[in-house]
Design a protein around this motif. Sequence first.
Motif, mmCIF file in Angstrom:
data_model
loop_
_atom_site.group_PDB
_atom_site.id
_atom_site.type_symbol
_atom_site.label_atom_id
_atom_site.label_comp_id
_atom_site.label_asym_id
_atom_site.label_seq_id
_atom_site.Cartn_x
_atom_site.Cartn_y
_atom_site.Cartn_z
ATOM 1 N N UNK A 245 8.071 -12.834 2.136
ATOM 2 C CA UNK A 245 9.373 -13.425 1.841
ATOM 3 C C UNK A 245 10.286 -12.323 1.319
ATOM 4 N N UNK A 246 11.368 -12.065 2.018
ATOM 5 C CA UNK A 246 12.294 -10.990 1.650
ATOM 6 C C UNK A 246 13.714 -11.533 1.544
ATOM 7 N N UNK A 247 14.447 -11.016 0.554
ATOM 8 C CA UNK A 247 15.884 -11.277 0.450
ATOM 9 C C UNK A 247 16.567 -9.921 0.406
ATOM 10 N N UNK A 248 17.492 -9.719 1.343
ATOM 11 C CA UNK A 248 18.233 -8.462 1.338
ATOM 12 C C UNK A 248 19.722 -8.751 1.364
ATOM 13 N N UNK A 249 20.467 -7.937 0.632
ATOM 14 C CA UNK A 249 21.902 -8.112 0.561
ATOM 15 C C UNK A 249 22.615 -7.271 1.594
ATOM 16 N N UNK A 250 23.667 -7.808 2.141
ATOM 17 C CA UNK A 250 24.558 -7.058 3.024
ATOM 18 C C UNK A 250 25.940 -7.676 2.892
ATOM 19 N N UNK A 251 26.902 -7.150 3.538
ATOM 20 C CA UNK A 251 28.268 -7.635 3.358
ATOM 21 C C UNK A 251 28.795 -7.202 2.006
ATOM 22 N N UNK A 252 28.830 -5.914 1.730
ATOM 23 C CA UNK A 252 29.209 -5.371 0.435
ATOM 24 C C UNK A 252 30.729 -5.181 0.367
ATOM 25 N N UNK A 253 31.300 -5.589 -0.770
ATOM 26 C CA UNK A 253 32.733 -5.393 -1.011
ATOM 27 C C UNK A 253 32.991 -3.966 -1.492
ATOM 28 N N UNK A 254 34.264 -3.652 -1.653
ATOM 29 C CA UNK A 254 34.661 -2.321 -2.125
ATOM 30 C C UNK A 254 34.129 -2.038 -3.535
ATOM 31 N N UNK A 255 33.928 -3.090 -4.343
ATOM 32 C CA UNK A 255 33.410 -2.880 -5.703
ATOM 33 C C UNK A 255 31.878 -2.956 -5.766
ATOM 34 N N UNK A 256 31.222 -2.798 -4.625
ATOM 35 C CA UNK A 256 29.758 -2.788 -4.498
ATOM 36 C C UNK A 256 29.084 -4.122 -4.844
ATOM 37 N N UNK A 257 29.784 -5.217 -4.756
ATOM 38 C CA UNK A 257 29.147 -6.517 -4.938
ATOM 39 C C UNK A 257 28.758 -7.072 -3.572
ATOM 40 N N UNK A 258 27.618 -7.703 -3.549
ATOM 41 C CA UNK A 258 27.087 -8.270 -2.312
ATOM 42 C C UNK A 258 27.750 -9.620 -2.061
#
Length: 162
Positions: free
Chosen positions: A77-90
């Motif tokens: 089971x994996x959760x990965x973040x993508x779609x990062x904003x300019x302020x590095x928030x996912x």
Amino acid sequence: MKRFIAPFILALMLTACGLRPLYSGGSTGAVASTLVSIAVEPIQGKNGWLMRNALNDRLGTPRNDNSRFRLVVALDDQIEGFGVRADDTVTRERRTLRARYQLILSSTGETVLDATAGADAGIDVVSSEYATIASENTALENLTQRVADQIVTRLSLYAGGE
């Protein structure tokens, strides 16, 4: 006249295609009796608990403690973040659930089926941490159901002799 001949010929060809119902015989058929004789081994973690329950719901409860088969499942089971904003928030996450499962003949310990199944889901990350966690949990529940369906379908094909 030609309008009636073509459908008639197609109907004859369809009967010769070799398709046969997977669940023929109902609850006493080969597939149903094999599925009910599979005992699902315990699986670690919350996702394992969800998966085991989903599989048991689909397979039915073995009629006795001496099941013909054991089903061993290992989950990733994996959760990965993508779609990062300019302020590095996912802003978006992907939850992936993969299962490696083995169908083992109880009498000999021989592995008769070794396969994998998997699914993934996208999750929106919002400003509320509670809402994000609830979305992640809902995604896990939905993925568990989808992967369990894939596993049972493959087990049914094995039991049907495919």
